[in-house]
Design a protein around this motif. Structure first.
Motif, PDB file in Angstrom:
ATOM      1  N   MET A   1       0.834  -1.718  -0.035  1.00  0.00           N
ATOM      2  CA  MET A   1       0.015   0.060  -0.125  1.00  0.00           C
ATOM      3  C   MET A   1       0.971   1.240  -0.127  1.00  0.00           C
ATOM      4  O   MET A   1       1.923   1.266   0.364  1.00  0.00           O
ATOM      5  N   ILE A   2       0.767   2.591  -0.765  1.00  0.00           N
ATOM      6  CA  ILE A   2       1.130   3.665  -0.894  1.00  0.00           C
ATOM      7  C   ILE A   2       1.344   4.020   0.415  1.00  0.00           C
ATOM      8  O   ILE A   2       0.096   4.956   0.360  1.00  0.00           O
ATOM      9  N   SER A   3       1.955   4.803   0.721  1.00  0.00           N
ATOM     10  CA  SER A   3       2.537   5.834   1.923  1.00  0.00           C
ATOM     11  C   SER A   3       1.945   6.570   1.748  1.00  0.00           C
ATOM     12  O   SER A   3       1.824   7.470   0.724  1.00  0.00           O
ATOM     13  N   THR A   4       0.864   8.252   2.343  1.00  0.00           N
ATOM     14  CA  THR A   4       0.847   9.162   2.457  1.00  0.00           C
ATOM     15  C   THR A   4       2.032  10.235   2.180  1.00  0.00           C
ATOM     16  O   THR A   4       2.130  11.170   1.378  1.00  0.00           O
ATOM     17  N   SER A   5       2.939   9.451   3.144  1.00  0.00           N
ATOM     18  CA  SER A   5       4.311  10.293   2.753  1.00  0.00           C
ATOM     19  C   SER A   5       5.309  10.371   1.352  1.00  0.00           C
ATOM     20  O   SER A   5       4.407   9.874   0.620  1.00  0.00           O
ATOM     21  N   LYS A   6       5.738  11.907   1.388  1.00  0.00           N
ATOM     22  CA  LYS A   6       6.476  12.026   0.216  1.00  0.00           C
ATOM     23  C   LYS A   6       7.914  12.533   0.530  1.00  0.00           C
ATOM     24  O   LYS A   6       8.495  12.738  -0.612  1.00  0.00           O
ATOM     25  N   LEU A  18      10.877   4.818 -12.999  1.00  0.00           N
ATOM     26  CA  LEU A  18       9.854   5.206 -13.253  1.00  0.00           C
ATOM     27  C   LEU A  18       8.684   4.150 -12.594  1.00  0.00           C
ATOM     28  O   LEU A  18       8.892   3.173 -13.154  1.00  0.00           O
ATOM     29  N   ASN A  19       8.104   4.603 -11.749  1.00  0.00           N
ATOM     30  CA  ASN A  19       6.844   3.198 -11.301  1.00  0.00           C
ATOM     31  C   ASN A  19       7.613   2.701  -9.856  1.00  0.00           C
ATOM     32  O   ASN A  19       7.069   2.274  -9.337  1.00  0.00           O
ATOM     33  N   GLN A  20       8.938   3.480  -9.562  1.00  0.00           N
ATOM     34  CA  GLN A  20       9.143   2.329  -9.048  1.00  0.00           C
ATOM     35  C   GLN A  20       8.889   2.654  -7.606  1.00  0.00           C
ATOM     36  O   GLN A  20       9.224   3.817  -7.366  1.00  0.00           O
ATOM     37  N   GLU A  21       8.929   1.618  -6.552  1.00  0.00           N
ATOM     38  CA  GLU A  21       8.501   2.216  -5.093  1.00  0.00           C
ATOM     39  C   GLU A  21       9.560   2.250  -4.154  1.00  0.00           C
ATOM     40  O   GLU A  21       9.825   1.278  -3.747  1.00  0.00           O
ATOM     41  N   VAL A  25       6.514   5.744  -1.364  1.00  0.00           N
ATOM     42  CA  VAL A  25       6.753   6.155  -1.977  1.00  0.00           C
ATOM     43  C   VAL A  25       6.719   5.694  -3.511  1.00  0.00           C
ATOM     44  O   VAL A  25       7.646   5.366  -4.319  1.00  0.00           O
ATOM     45  N   LEU A  26       5.352   6.482  -4.468  1.00  0.00           N
ATOM     46  CA  LEU A  26       5.673   6.085  -5.929  1.00  0.00           C
ATOM     47  C   LEU A  26       6.666   6.933  -6.350  1.00  0.00           C
ATOM     48  O   LEU A  26       5.699   7.882  -6.596  1.00  0.00           O
ATOM     49  N   PHE A  27       7.416   6.402  -7.039  1.00  0.00           N
ATOM     50  CA  PHE A  27       8.178   7.434  -8.193  1.00  0.00           C
ATOM     51  C   PHE A  27       7.859   7.598  -9.446  1.00  0.00           C
ATOM     52  O   PHE A  27       8.165   6.931 -10.398  1.00  0.00           O
ATOM     53  N   GLU A  67       6.159  18.588  -3.226  1.00  0.00           N
ATOM     54  CA  GLU A  67       5.854  18.622  -1.952  1.00  0.00           C
ATOM     55  C   GLU A  67       6.686  17.083  -1.633  1.00  0.00           C
ATOM     56  O   GLU A  67       7.009  16.176  -1.044  1.00  0.00           O
ATOM     57  N   THR A  68       7.586  16.528  -2.837  1.00  0.00           N
ATOM     58  CA  THR A  68       8.044  14.920  -2.624  1.00  0.00           C
ATOM     59  C   THR A  68      10.151  15.786  -2.669  1.00  0.00           C
ATOM     60  O   THR A  68      10.060  16.483  -3.008  1.00  0.00           O
TER      61      THR A  68
END
Length: 434
Positions: A1-6, A18-21, A25-27, A67-68
Protein backbone atom coordinates in the motif's frame (compact mmCIF):
# COMPACT_ATOMS: atom_id res chain seq x y z
CA UNK A 1 0.00 0.00 0.00
CA UNK A 2 1.40 3.40 -1.02
CA UNK A 3 2.08 5.72 1.90
CA UNK A 4 0.86 9.31 2.05
CA UNK A 5 4.46 10.24 2.96
CA UNK A 6 6.41 11.92 0.17
CA UNK A 7 9.94 11.43 1.47
CA UNK A 8 12.27 9.23 -0.60
CA UNK A 9 15.75 8.32 0.63
CA UNK A 10 18.39 6.92 -1.75
CA UNK A 11 22.18 6.63 -1.79
CA UNK A 12 24.72 8.22 -4.11
CA UNK A 13 25.07 6.41 -7.47
CA UNK A 14 21.67 4.75 -6.95
CA UNK A 15 19.08 4.85 -9.75
CA UNK A 16 15.32 5.45 -9.51
CA UNK A 17 13.12 4.11 -12.30
CA UNK A 18 9.64 5.14 -13.35
CA UNK A 19 6.89 3.55 -11.19
CA UNK A 20 9.47 2.27 -8.70
CA UNK A 21 8.29 2.35 -5.08
CA UNK A 22 10.83 3.56 -2.51
CA UNK A 23 10.02 4.11 1.17
CA UNK A 24 6.34 3.65 0.31
CA UNK A 25 6.40 6.46 -2.29
CA UNK A 26 5.73 5.83 -5.97
CA UNK A 27 8.18 7.56 -8.32
CA UNK A 28 5.56 8.43 -10.90
CA UNK A 29 5.66 10.19 -14.27
CA UNK A 30 4.97 13.63 -12.76
CA UNK A 31 8.05 13.44 -10.53
CA UNK A 32 10.22 12.06 -13.32
CA UNK A 33 9.17 14.83 -15.73
CA UNK A 34 9.91 17.48 -13.09
CA UNK A 35 13.47 16.15 -12.70
CA UNK A 36 13.86 15.89 -16.49
CA UNK A 37 12.71 19.50 -16.84
CA UNK A 38 15.08 20.65 -14.10
CA UNK A 39 17.94 18.79 -15.82
CA UNK A 40 17.31 20.84 -18.97
CA UNK A 41 19.57 20.93 -22.00
CA UNK A 42 22.76 21.80 -20.09
CA UNK A 43 22.28 19.23 -17.36
CA UNK A 44 22.99 19.41 -13.63
CA UNK A 45 25.83 17.65 -11.78
CA UNK A 46 23.54 16.02 -9.19
CA UNK A 47 22.14 13.21 -11.33
CA UNK A 48 22.08 11.79 -14.85
CA UNK A 49 19.05 10.91 -16.94
CA UNK A 50 18.64 7.24 -17.86
CA UNK A 51 15.85 5.42 -19.69
CA UNK A 52 12.66 6.10 -17.69
CA UNK A 53 14.57 7.23 -14.64
CA UNK A 54 17.49 9.08 -13.07
CA UNK A 55 20.81 7.95 -11.60
CA UNK A 56 22.35 10.05 -8.85
CA UNK A 57 26.02 11.04 -8.95
CA UNK A 58 28.53 11.73 -6.16
CA UNK A 59 26.45 14.64 -4.85
CA UNK A 60 24.50 14.24 -1.61
CA UNK A 61 21.80 16.31 0.05
CA UNK A 62 18.18 16.98 -0.83
CA UNK A 63 16.15 17.69 -3.95
CA UNK A 64 12.57 18.80 -3.32
CA UNK A 65 10.16 18.41 -6.25
CA UNK A 66 6.82 19.95 -5.37
CA UNK A 67 5.96 18.27 -2.07
CA UNK A 68 8.23 15.27 -2.72
CA UNK A 69 11.60 15.24 -0.96
CA UNK A 70 14.35 13.08 -2.46
CA UNK A 71 17.18 12.70 0.02
CA UNK A 72 20.51 11.45 -1.35
CA UNK A 73 22.93 10.07 1.26
CA UNK A 74 26.62 9.11 1.05
CA UNK A 75 27.70 5.51 1.38
CA UNK A 76 31.19 4.06 1.80
CA UNK A 77 30.43 0.54 3.04
CA UNK A 78 27.70 -2.09 3.32
CA UNK A 79 27.85 -2.67 7.05
CA UNK A 80 24.13 -2.05 7.65
CA UNK A 81 20.88 -2.53 5.77
CA UNK A 82 17.43 -0.93 5.76
CA UNK A 83 16.29 2.03 7.84
CA UNK A 84 19.22 1.71 10.27
CA UNK A 85 21.64 2.15 7.37
CA UNK A 86 19.83 5.29 6.19
CA UNK A 87 19.72 6.80 9.67
CA UNK A 88 23.41 6.07 10.20
CA UNK A 89 24.51 7.74 6.98
CA UNK A 90 22.13 10.68 7.45
CA UNK A 91 23.64 11.34 10.88
CA UNK A 92 27.18 10.97 9.50
CA UNK A 93 26.47 13.42 6.67
CA UNK A 94 24.96 16.01 9.02
CA UNK A 95 27.86 15.64 11.46
CA UNK A 96 30.36 16.10 8.63
CA UNK A 97 28.58 19.25 7.48
CA UNK A 98 28.67 20.59 11.04
CA UNK A 99 32.37 19.72 11.32
CA UNK A 100 33.39 21.68 8.22
CA UNK A 101 31.40 24.72 9.33
CA UNK A 102 28.49 24.64 6.89
CA UNK A 103 26.05 24.60 9.82
CA UNK A 104 27.85 27.18 11.97
CA UNK A 105 25.06 28.82 13.96
CA UNK A 106 24.57 31.20 16.90
CA UNK A 107 22.91 28.55 19.04
CA UNK A 108 25.04 27.75 22.13
CA UNK A 109 24.85 24.05 21.28
CA UNK A 110 23.95 22.11 18.16
CA UNK A 111 22.05 19.71 20.42
CA UNK A 112 19.29 22.33 20.62
CA UNK A 113 18.34 21.44 17.05
CA UNK A 114 15.37 19.11 17.15
CA UNK A 115 15.34 17.84 13.57
CA UNK A 116 18.67 16.09 13.26
CA UNK A 117 16.99 12.79 12.39
CA UNK A 118 15.08 14.35 9.51
CA UNK A 119 16.37 15.45 6.10
CA UNK A 120 19.08 18.00 5.38
CA UNK A 121 16.36 20.26 4.00
CA UNK A 122 14.47 20.32 7.31
CA UNK A 123 17.73 21.01 9.10
CA UNK A 124 18.50 23.95 6.81
CA UNK A 125 15.02 25.34 7.40
CA UNK A 126 15.38 25.03 11.16
CA UNK A 127 18.83 26.62 11.10
CA UNK A 128 17.44 29.59 9.19
CA UNK A 129 14.47 29.89 11.56
CA UNK A 130 16.80 29.73 14.54
CA UNK A 131 19.05 32.43 13.09
CA UNK A 132 16.14 34.81 12.40
CA UNK A 133 14.66 34.13 15.85
CA UNK A 134 18.08 35.05 17.26
CA UNK A 135 18.08 38.33 15.28
CA UNK A 136 14.55 39.21 16.37
CA UNK A 137 15.38 38.48 20.00
CA UNK A 138 18.39 40.81 19.88
CA UNK A 139 16.56 43.53 17.95
CA UNK A 140 16.69 44.14 14.20
CA UNK A 141 19.41 46.49 13.02
CA UNK A 142 18.35 49.87 11.63
CA UNK A 143 20.09 51.59 8.74
CA UNK A 144 19.88 54.96 6.99
CA UNK A 145 18.18 55.02 3.59
CA UNK A 146 17.08 57.70 1.15
CA UNK A 147 13.38 58.38 0.86
CA UNK A 148 11.30 60.95 -1.00
CA UNK A 149 7.70 62.08 -0.74
CA UNK A 150 5.35 64.60 0.81
CA UNK A 151 5.97 65.56 4.42
CA UNK A 152 4.26 68.12 6.63
CA UNK A 153 7.51 69.32 8.21
CA UNK A 154 10.39 70.36 6.00
CA UNK A 155 13.38 68.03 6.14
CA UNK A 156 16.07 67.09 3.69
CA UNK A 157 16.07 68.70 0.24
CA UNK A 158 12.97 70.00 -1.52
CA UNK A 159 12.49 68.57 -5.01
CA UNK A 160 11.01 71.74 -6.52
CA UNK A 161 9.71 70.18 -9.73
CA UNK A 162 7.63 67.53 -7.97
CA UNK A 163 6.78 69.92 -5.11
CA UNK A 164 5.18 72.42 -7.50
CA UNK A 165 3.49 69.63 -9.47
CA UNK A 166 1.88 67.97 -6.45
CA UNK A 167 1.52 70.70 -3.85
CA UNK A 168 0.38 73.79 -5.70
CA UNK A 169 -2.86 73.70 -3.70
CA UNK A 170 -1.30 72.14 -0.59
CA UNK A 171 1.05 74.74 0.81
CA UNK A 172 1.21 72.88 4.11
CA UNK A 173 3.16 70.00 2.47
CA UNK A 174 6.71 69.68 1.15
CA UNK A 175 7.90 67.20 -1.43
CA UNK A 176 11.46 66.42 -0.41
CA UNK A 177 14.21 63.80 -0.42
CA UNK A 178 15.48 62.95 3.03
CA UNK A 179 17.24 60.27 5.06
CA UNK A 180 15.33 57.98 7.38
CA UNK A 181 16.65 55.52 9.96
CA UNK A 182 14.61 52.31 10.11
CA UNK A 183 14.63 48.54 9.56
CA UNK A 184 13.65 48.70 5.88
CA UNK A 185 16.82 47.69 4.04
CA UNK A 186 18.14 44.89 1.79
CA UNK A 187 19.19 42.51 4.56
CA UNK A 188 15.68 42.41 5.97
CA UNK A 189 14.07 42.29 2.52
CA UNK A 190 16.13 39.17 1.72
CA UNK A 191 15.23 37.52 5.03
CA UNK A 192 11.54 38.36 4.62
CA UNK A 193 11.55 36.88 1.10
CA UNK A 194 13.13 33.70 2.47
CA UNK A 195 10.55 33.41 5.25
CA UNK A 196 7.78 33.63 2.64
CA UNK A 197 9.52 30.96 0.53
CA UNK A 198 9.70 28.65 3.55
CA UNK A 199 6.01 29.20 4.16
CA UNK A 200 5.36 28.06 0.59
CA UNK A 201 7.61 25.00 0.34
CA UNK A 202 7.95 23.63 3.90
CA UNK A 203 6.37 20.20 4.34
CA UNK A 204 7.46 19.54 7.94
CA UNK A 205 4.54 20.07 10.33
CA UNK A 206 6.94 20.69 13.23
CA UNK A 207 8.13 23.90 11.55
CA UNK A 208 4.79 25.35 10.38
CA UNK A 209 4.02 27.24 13.57
CA UNK A 210 7.54 28.68 13.89
CA UNK A 211 7.49 29.92 10.29
CA UNK A 212 4.05 31.46 10.96
CA UNK A 213 5.41 33.17 14.07
CA UNK A 214 8.27 34.65 12.04
CA UNK A 215 5.87 36.05 9.46
CA UNK A 216 3.83 37.55 12.28
CA UNK A 217 6.72 39.22 14.11
CA UNK A 218 9.05 40.10 11.24
CA UNK A 219 8.23 43.54 9.77
CA UNK A 220 6.81 43.35 6.25
CA UNK A 221 9.31 44.35 3.60
CA UNK A 222 8.93 45.41 -0.04
CA UNK A 223 9.31 42.63 -2.62
CA UNK A 224 12.75 42.46 -4.24
CA UNK A 225 14.26 40.38 -7.04
CA UNK A 226 17.38 38.51 -6.00
CA UNK A 227 20.36 37.26 -8.01
CA UNK A 228 24.02 36.54 -7.40
CA UNK A 229 24.80 40.26 -7.70
CA UNK A 230 22.27 41.06 -4.94
CA UNK A 231 24.36 39.12 -2.44
CA UNK A 232 27.71 40.26 -3.87
CA UNK A 233 26.77 43.89 -3.16
CA UNK A 234 26.04 43.26 0.51
CA UNK A 235 28.57 44.68 2.97
CA UNK A 236 28.65 43.45 6.56
CA UNK A 237 29.92 45.61 9.40
CA UNK A 238 30.19 45.23 13.16
CA UNK A 239 26.43 45.71 13.61
CA UNK A 240 25.32 43.41 10.79
CA UNK A 241 27.91 40.62 11.11
CA UNK A 242 25.35 38.58 13.07
CA UNK A 243 23.21 38.46 9.90
CA UNK A 244 25.88 36.62 7.90
CA UNK A 245 24.76 33.03 8.52
CA UNK A 246 21.04 33.77 7.95
CA UNK A 247 21.91 35.60 4.72
CA UNK A 248 24.13 32.70 3.60
CA UNK A 249 21.22 30.29 4.05
CA UNK A 250 18.89 32.74 2.29
CA UNK A 251 21.29 32.90 -0.64
CA UNK A 252 21.38 29.12 -0.88
CA UNK A 253 17.60 28.73 -0.71
CA UNK A 254 16.61 31.66 -2.95
CA UNK A 255 19.16 31.00 -5.71
CA UNK A 256 18.68 27.21 -5.72
CA UNK A 257 14.90 27.48 -5.93
CA UNK A 258 13.49 26.92 -9.43
CA UNK A 259 9.75 27.61 -9.64
CA UNK A 260 7.61 25.68 -12.07
CA UNK A 261 6.29 28.55 -14.19
CA UNK A 262 4.02 26.34 -16.30
CA UNK A 263 1.92 24.55 -13.65
CA UNK A 264 3.23 25.91 -10.37
CA UNK A 265 3.06 22.51 -8.67
CA UNK A 266 6.47 20.99 -9.34
CA UNK A 267 8.85 23.67 -8.09
CA UNK A 268 12.37 22.32 -7.54
CA UNK A 269 14.78 23.18 -4.74
CA UNK A 270 18.19 21.44 -4.79
CA UNK A 271 20.58 21.62 -1.82
CA UNK A 272 23.37 19.26 -2.85
CA UNK A 273 27.01 18.84 -1.84
CA UNK A 274 29.89 17.32 -3.79
CA UNK A 275 30.91 14.39 -1.57
CA UNK A 276 34.49 14.48 -2.86
CA UNK A 277 34.91 18.08 -1.75
CA UNK A 278 33.16 17.45 1.56
CA UNK A 279 35.46 14.48 2.27
CA UNK A 280 38.51 16.59 1.39
CA UNK A 281 37.43 19.39 3.76
CA UNK A 282 36.56 16.93 6.51
CA UNK A 283 39.94 15.18 6.41
CA UNK A 284 41.77 18.51 6.26
CA UNK A 285 39.89 19.96 9.24
CA UNK A 286 40.26 16.73 11.24
CA UNK A 287 44.04 16.76 10.85
CA UNK A 288 44.30 20.50 11.46
CA UNK A 289 42.17 20.23 14.60
CA UNK A 290 44.55 17.77 16.33
CA UNK A 291 47.95 18.50 14.74
CA UNK A 292 50.99 19.58 16.73
CA UNK A 293 52.02 23.23 16.57
CA UNK A 294 55.20 22.66 14.58
CA UNK A 295 53.27 21.00 11.76
CA UNK A 296 51.89 23.27 9.03
CA UNK A 297 49.00 22.20 6.84
CA UNK A 298 47.44 23.92 3.83
CA UNK A 299 44.59 23.00 1.50
CA UNK A 300 44.38 23.46 -2.28
CA UNK A 301 47.95 24.78 -2.67
CA UNK A 302 48.56 25.25 -6.39
CA UNK A 303 51.69 25.35 -8.56
CA UNK A 304 52.16 26.10 -12.24
CA UNK A 305 53.47 23.15 -14.23
CA UNK A 306 52.93 23.99 -17.92
CA UNK A 307 53.15 27.22 -19.94
CA UNK A 308 51.73 27.47 -23.46
CA UNK A 309 53.15 29.77 -26.12
CA UNK A 310 50.14 31.99 -25.53
CA UNK A 311 47.30 31.96 -23.03
CA UNK A 312 47.09 30.89 -19.42
CA UNK A 313 49.48 28.60 -17.58
CA UNK A 314 48.15 25.33 -16.16
CA UNK A 315 48.22 24.46 -12.46
CA UNK A 316 48.34 21.38 -10.32
CA UNK A 317 46.46 21.56 -7.02
CA UNK A 318 46.74 18.75 -4.45
CA UNK A 319 44.08 18.55 -1.76
CA UNK A 320 46.37 18.80 1.30
CA UNK A 321 50.05 19.72 1.70
CA UNK A 322 51.75 19.18 5.07
CA UNK A 323 54.99 21.04 5.91
CA UNK A 324 55.12 22.72 2.51
CA UNK A 325 58.62 23.65 1.21
CA UNK A 326 60.28 21.69 4.02
CA UNK A 327 62.41 18.56 3.88
CA UNK A 328 59.60 16.50 5.44
CA UNK A 329 56.87 17.79 3.09
CA UNK A 330 54.09 15.29 2.37
CA UNK A 331 51.16 15.54 -0.02
CA UNK A 332 47.73 14.00 0.55
CA UNK A 333 44.91 13.57 -1.93
CA UNK A 334 41.45 12.47 -0.80
CA UNK A 335 39.06 10.33 -2.83
CA UNK A 336 35.51 9.54 -1.73
CA UNK A 337 35.21 5.96 -2.94
CA UNK A 338 35.76 2.54 -1.46
CA UNK A 339 38.57 0.64 -3.18
CA UNK A 340 37.14 -2.71 -1.98
CA UNK A 341 40.61 -4.27 -2.04
CA UNK A 342 41.58 -3.00 -5.51
CA UNK A 343 44.53 -0.80 -6.42
CA UNK A 344 44.03 2.95 -6.94
CA UNK A 345 43.36 3.99 -10.52
CA UNK A 346 46.40 4.62 -12.79
CA UNK A 347 45.30 8.25 -13.15
CA UNK A 348 45.37 8.77 -9.37
CA UNK A 349 48.82 7.14 -9.10
CA UNK A 350 50.19 9.24 -11.96
CA UNK A 351 48.82 12.35 -10.27
CA UNK A 352 50.60 11.48 -7.01
CA UNK A 353 53.87 10.91 -8.89
CA UNK A 354 53.64 14.48 -10.23
CA UNK A 355 53.07 15.79 -6.70
CA UNK A 356 56.23 13.94 -5.64
CA UNK A 357 58.19 15.83 -8.28
CA UNK A 358 56.71 19.32 -8.11
CA UNK A 359 56.42 19.61 -4.34
CA UNK A 360 59.69 17.77 -3.67
CA UNK A 361 57.60 15.67 -1.33
CA UNK A 362 59.18 13.13 0.96
CA UNK A 363 56.02 11.01 0.83
CA UNK A 364 52.57 11.08 -0.77
CA UNK A 365 49.34 9.28 0.09
CA UNK A 366 45.85 8.71 -1.24
CA UNK A 367 43.13 8.76 1.43
CA UNK A 368 39.89 6.79 1.01
CA UNK A 369 36.94 5.92 3.26
CA UNK A 370 36.56 2.24 4.02
CA UNK A 371 35.14 -0.45 6.25
CA UNK A 372 38.41 -0.78 8.20
CA UNK A 373 41.36 1.51 8.85
CA UNK A 374 44.45 0.28 7.01
CA UNK A 375 47.68 1.49 5.39
CA UNK A 376 49.55 0.00 2.46
CA UNK A 377 52.15 1.26 0.05
CA UNK A 378 53.67 0.74 -3.37
CA UNK A 379 56.92 1.77 -5.03
CA UNK A 380 57.17 3.69 -8.30
CA UNK A 381 59.31 2.10 -11.03
CA UNK A 382 61.98 3.59 -13.26
CA UNK A 383 60.48 4.14 -16.75
CA UNK A 384 63.57 2.65 -18.48
CA UNK A 385 64.88 -0.07 -16.18
CA UNK A 386 61.58 -0.88 -14.41
CA UNK A 387 63.54 -0.99 -11.19
CA UNK A 388 62.22 0.50 -7.97
CA UNK A 389 63.05 4.13 -7.30
CA UNK A 390 62.98 6.13 -4.08
CA UNK A 391 59.39 7.30 -4.55
CA UNK A 392 56.44 5.55 -2.99
CA UNK A 393 52.71 6.21 -2.78
CA UNK A 394 50.78 5.09 0.28
CA UNK A 395 47.11 4.16 0.35
CA UNK A 396 45.33 5.03 3.59
CA UNK A 397 41.84 3.68 4.18
CA UNK A 398 39.89 5.30 7.03
CA UNK A 399 36.99 3.46 8.66
CA UNK A 400 33.80 5.49 9.02
CA UNK A 401 32.96 6.07 12.69
CA UNK A 402 29.46 6.96 13.99
CA UNK A 403 30.80 9.40 16.63
CA UNK A 404 32.20 12.39 14.78
CA UNK A 405 34.73 13.58 17.37
CA UNK A 406 36.18 10.09 17.75
CA UNK A 407 36.28 9.73 13.97
CA UNK A 408 38.20 13.00 13.57
CA UNK A 409 40.66 11.97 16.27
CA UNK A 410 41.16 8.57 14.63
CA UNK A 411 41.79 10.25 11.28
CA UNK A 412 44.55 12.36 12.79
CA UNK A 413 46.07 9.46 14.74
CA UNK A 414 46.16 7.31 11.60
CA UNK A 415 47.78 10.15 9.65
CA UNK A 416 50.25 10.94 12.45
CA UNK A 417 51.22 7.27 12.77
CA UNK A 418 51.87 7.11 9.03
CA UNK A 419 53.77 10.42 9.12
CA UNK A 420 55.91 9.56 12.16
CA UNK A 421 56.59 5.86 11.91
CA UNK A 422 56.00 5.16 8.25
CA UNK A 423 54.23 2.16 6.88
CA UNK A 424 54.96 -1.23 8.39
CA UNK A 425 54.20 -2.87 5.08
CA UNK A 426 56.64 -0.85 2.95
CA UNK A 427 59.47 -3.37 3.27
CA UNK A 428 57.09 -6.20 2.49
CA UNK A 429 56.00 -4.44 -0.69
CA UNK A 430 59.49 -3.55 -1.95
CA UNK A 431 59.35 -6.42 -4.40
CA UNK A 432 55.84 -5.58 -5.59
CA UNK A 433 54.74 -2.87 -7.97
CA UNK A 434 51.50 -0.99 -8.22
Amino acid sequence: MISTSKHITVFEHQAIKLNQEIDGVLFDETRLKALQSYYGENGVPYYSLIHNGVRFNEYVGVIQVGETIIEVLPKADNSLKGSNEKKRWRDILIDMLFAVGIFDIHSPSNSSLKLKSNSILDLYFELFIKEVEYLLHNGLVKQYRKKEGNVTALKGNILFGKHIQQNITHQERFYSRYSTYDVEHNLHSILFKTIKLLKQINTNVELHSRIGALLLHFPEMPEIKVSESTFEKLVFNRKTQSYKKAIDISKLLLLKYHPDVSKGRNNVLALMFDMNKLWEQFVFISIRRHKEKQITITAQTSKYFWKPESGYRSKIRPDIVVNKDKADCVVLDTKWKNLNGYNPSPDDLRQMYVYHEYYNAKRVALIYPGTNTSKSSGIYLDPITSKEIDKECSVISLSVEPKIREWQKNIYETFNNWLTFGNDNVQKNKNASL
